[in-house]
Design an enzyme around this catalytic site. Structure first.
Site, PDB file in Angstrom:
ATOM      1  N   MET A  30      34.826  33.671  47.851  1.00 20.81           N
ATOM      2  CA  MET A  30      33.710  33.626  46.817  1.00 20.81           C
ATOM      3  C   MET A  30      34.201  32.433  45.989  1.00 20.81           C
ATOM      4  O   MET A  30      33.668  32.384  44.840  1.00 20.81           O
ATOM      5  CB  MET A  30      34.070  34.744  45.818  1.00 20.81           C
ATOM      6  CG  MET A  30      33.364  36.106  46.839  1.00 20.81           C
ATOM      7  SD  MET A  30      32.556  37.374  45.673  1.00 20.81           S
ATOM      8  CE  MET A  30      34.064  37.520  45.045  1.00 20.81           C
ATOM      9  N   GLY A  31      34.809  31.317  46.530  1.00 21.16           N
ATOM     10  CA  GLY A  31      35.214  30.286  45.452  1.00 21.16           C
ATOM     11  C   GLY A  31      36.459  30.394  44.636  1.00 21.16           C
ATOM     12  O   GLY A  31      37.165  31.371  44.763  1.00 21.16           O
ATOM     13  N   LEU A  33      38.732  28.367  44.247  1.00 21.12           N
ATOM     14  CA  LEU A  33      40.019  28.701  45.366  1.00 21.12           C
ATOM     15  C   LEU A  33      41.496  28.493  44.667  1.00 21.12           C
ATOM     16  O   LEU A  33      41.450  27.616  43.987  1.00 21.12           O
ATOM     17  CB  LEU A  33      39.849  27.517  46.512  1.00 21.12           C
ATOM     18  CG  LEU A  33      38.450  27.693  47.145  1.00 21.12           C
ATOM     19  CD1 LEU A  33      38.232  26.523  48.324  1.00 21.12           C
ATOM     20  CD2 LEU A  33      38.159  29.047  47.871  1.00 21.12           C
ATOM     21  N   HIS A  34      42.346  29.195  45.295  1.00 16.19           N
ATOM     22  CA  HIS A  34      43.501  29.143  44.765  1.00 16.19           C
ATOM     23  C   HIS A  34      44.600  29.041  45.745  1.00 16.19           C
ATOM     24  O   HIS A  34      44.248  28.952  47.115  1.00 16.19           O
ATOM     25  CB  HIS A  34      44.113  30.041  43.748  1.00 16.19           C
ATOM     26  CG  HIS A  34      43.642  31.311  44.194  1.00 16.19           C
ATOM     27  ND1 HIS A  34      44.265  32.209  45.367  1.00 16.19           N
ATOM     28  CD2 HIS A  34      42.749  32.381  43.951  1.00 16.19           C
ATOM     29  CE1 HIS A  34      43.640  33.344  45.604  1.00 16.19           C
ATOM     30  NE2 HIS A  34      42.646  33.492  44.829  1.00 16.19           N
ATOM     31  N   HIS A  37      44.177  31.172  49.028  1.00 16.38           N
ATOM     32  CA  HIS A  37      42.809  30.685  49.827  1.00 16.38           C
ATOM     33  C   HIS A  37      43.394  29.597  50.694  1.00 16.38           C
ATOM     34  O   HIS A  37      43.219  29.310  51.959  1.00 16.38           O
ATOM     35  CB  HIS A  37      41.889  30.124  49.098  1.00 16.38           C
ATOM     36  CG  HIS A  37      40.914  31.271  48.276  1.00 16.38           C
ATOM     37  ND1 HIS A  37      40.673  31.037  46.968  1.00 16.38           N
ATOM     38  CD2 HIS A  37      40.363  32.263  48.625  1.00 16.38           C
ATOM     39  CE1 HIS A  37      40.327  32.394  46.610  1.00 16.38           C
ATOM     40  NE2 HIS A  37      39.722  33.008  47.815  1.00 16.38           N
ATOM     41  N   ASP A 151      43.851  42.231  48.906  1.00 15.50           N
ATOM     42  CA  ASP A 151      42.764  43.036  49.225  1.00 15.50           C
ATOM     43  C   ASP A 151      42.961  43.992  50.384  1.00 15.50           C
ATOM     44  O   ASP A 151      42.020  44.059  51.444  1.00 15.50           O
ATOM     45  CB  ASP A 151      41.238  42.059  49.174  1.00 15.50           C
ATOM     46  CG  ASP A 151      41.015  41.359  47.880  1.00 15.50           C
ATOM     47  OD1 ASP A 151      41.192  42.016  46.787  1.00 15.50           O
ATOM     48  OD2 ASP A 151      41.002  40.229  47.919  1.00 15.50           O
ATOM     49  N   GLN A 154      40.056  46.204  51.720  1.00 19.43           N
ATOM     50  CA  GLN A 154      38.863  45.363  52.181  1.00 19.43           C
ATOM     51  C   GLN A 154      39.169  44.693  53.595  1.00 19.43           C
ATOM     52  O   GLN A 154      38.557  45.020  54.595  1.00 19.43           O
ATOM     53  CB  GLN A 154      38.654  44.136  51.139  1.00 19.43           C
ATOM     54  CG  GLN A 154      37.790  43.015  51.813  1.00 19.43           C
ATOM     55  CD  GLN A 154      37.615  41.818  50.823  1.00 19.43           C
ATOM     56  OE1 GLN A 154      36.812  41.796  50.145  1.00 19.43           O
ATOM     57  NE2 GLN A 154      38.221  40.769  51.118  1.00 19.43           N
ATOM     58  N   SER A 186      45.009  35.435  42.543  1.00 17.44           N
ATOM     59  CA  SER A 186      43.636  36.000  42.297  1.00 17.44           C
ATOM     60  C   SER A 186      42.639  35.158  41.397  1.00 17.44           C
ATOM     61  O   SER A 186      43.145  34.443  40.614  1.00 17.44           O
ATOM     62  CB  SER A 186      43.407  37.353  41.828  1.00 17.44           C
ATOM     63  OG  SER A 186      42.280  37.907  41.351  1.00 17.44           O
ATOM     64  N   SER A 187      41.295  34.888  41.877  1.00 18.10           N
ATOM     65  CA  SER A 187      40.556  34.047  41.054  1.00 18.10           C
ATOM     66  C   SER A 187      40.314  34.703  39.617  1.00 18.10           C
ATOM     67  O   SER A 187      40.293  33.958  38.740  1.00 18.10           O
ATOM     68  CB  SER A 187      39.068  33.880  41.803  1.00 18.10           C
ATOM     69  OG  SER A 187      39.225  33.517  42.968  1.00 18.10           O
TER      70      SER A 187
END
Ligand code: PAF
Length: 290
Positions: A30-31, A33-34, A37, A151, A154, A186-187
């Site tokens: 979902m963008g 980015l860190h 990712h 996650d 998920q 986490s974003s």
């Protein structure tokens, strides 16, 4: 690197890659980015001929009172990171492209697994995730797709979905990446104030504390949970916070026996926590064998 905005163009590219016998590695995001990712992207790059990253803040996985509107969208920064990582294609569709007329009638639900942990507190969340991931799989047509263990629920839901619906895609789990202070990347960490950020390592510490208690084999699972919640409350006492859940399952998200001594040796356990620090909801988990 090419940025693709339409479903049709992404599908055409995927078809072309497959025709040329090139394998496609896919990192759905979902963008914002860190580091975590980037790990997923590095893994995808190392195992495939072509790497596709999707950047799409998926409205149908957010509840009406959740942070869909304020979710960070630093798209230029994200594209720069993808460029640096030598990603081949970024799929970045609009909401209208993914959900024309704001309406779809078909949803994917992974029953049971979607109802526990985060699913209990975020009704509809995993239905939104499973549905968008199904759409993305049909658009990007990957051979392998990469999901972080941060996650974990998920990840298990996607693995179950792929198995139940016979997607010809290999799901690759990637270990949780942490900041130097232990906080899981986490974003949503971007939402934390300086003071909140400073106290946030407490979350990971409480998971390690709980693991330690369990491995002592002196206390019941319930008692380990209660002690760990107290430990976490204490460490977070200087910031507004609320523990939403602190729970223990086995690696397949089955409940575990309360009497630790009755859990067969070698069983893989996972401890899960969700906590609000201020208004930011953070989740984390760790796995270990008993
Ligand atoms: O983990 C995420 O960022 C999202 O849930 C995903 C898998 C990209 C679906 O929107």
């Amino acid at each position: 690197m090419k940025v693709i905005k339409t479903i049709r163009e992404m599908q055409k590219i995927a078809d072309l890659c497959r025709k040329k016998n090139l394998t496609i590695g896919f990192v759905p995001t979902m963008g914002a980015l860190h580091k975590a990712h980037i790990e997923l992207i590095k893994k995808a790059k190392s195992e495939n001929d072509v790497t596709v990253v999707s950047i799409f803040v998926n409205p149908i996985q957010f509840g009406p009172k959740e942070d869909y509107k304020k979710y960070p969208r630093p798209i230029q920064q994200d594209l720069e990171i993808c460029r640096q990582q030598k990603v081949n294609f970024v799929f970045h569709p609009s909401v209208k492209e993914m959900y024309p007329n704001n309406k779809i009638l078909t949803f994917v639900e992974v029953t049971k697994l979607q109802d526990i942990l985060c699913g209990k507190y975020r009704p509809g969340h995993f239905r939104g995730v499973a549905t968008v991931v199904t759409k993305l799989f049909n658009i990007v047509k990957p051979h392998k797709a990469y999901f972080g263990e941060k996650d974990y629920q998920q990840l298990k839901i996607i693995q179950q979905m792929v198995k139940d619906l016979n997607f010809d895609i290999k799901i690759i789990p990637v270990e949780t990446i942490r900041e130097n202070n232990g906080l899981a990347c986490s974003s949503r960490n971007l939402y934390l104030s300086e003071k909140e950020y400073a106290s946030s390592p407490a979350i990971y510490k409480s998971l390690l504390y709980c693991k330690d208690l369990i491995l002592q084999k002196k206390f019941s699972i319930k008692s380990c949970i209660n002690k760990s919640k107290k430990f976490l409350d204490n460490l977070l006492s200087n910031v507004n916070h609320k523990i939403q859940y602190f729970e223990i399952y086995d690696e397949n998200l089955n409940p575990v026996e309360n009497n630790v001594k009755k859990i067969p040796a070698g069983t893989k356990l996972r401890i899960f926590v969700a906590v609000y620090i201020g208004t930011t909801r953070l989740i984390d988990n760790i796995g270990f064998s008993i």
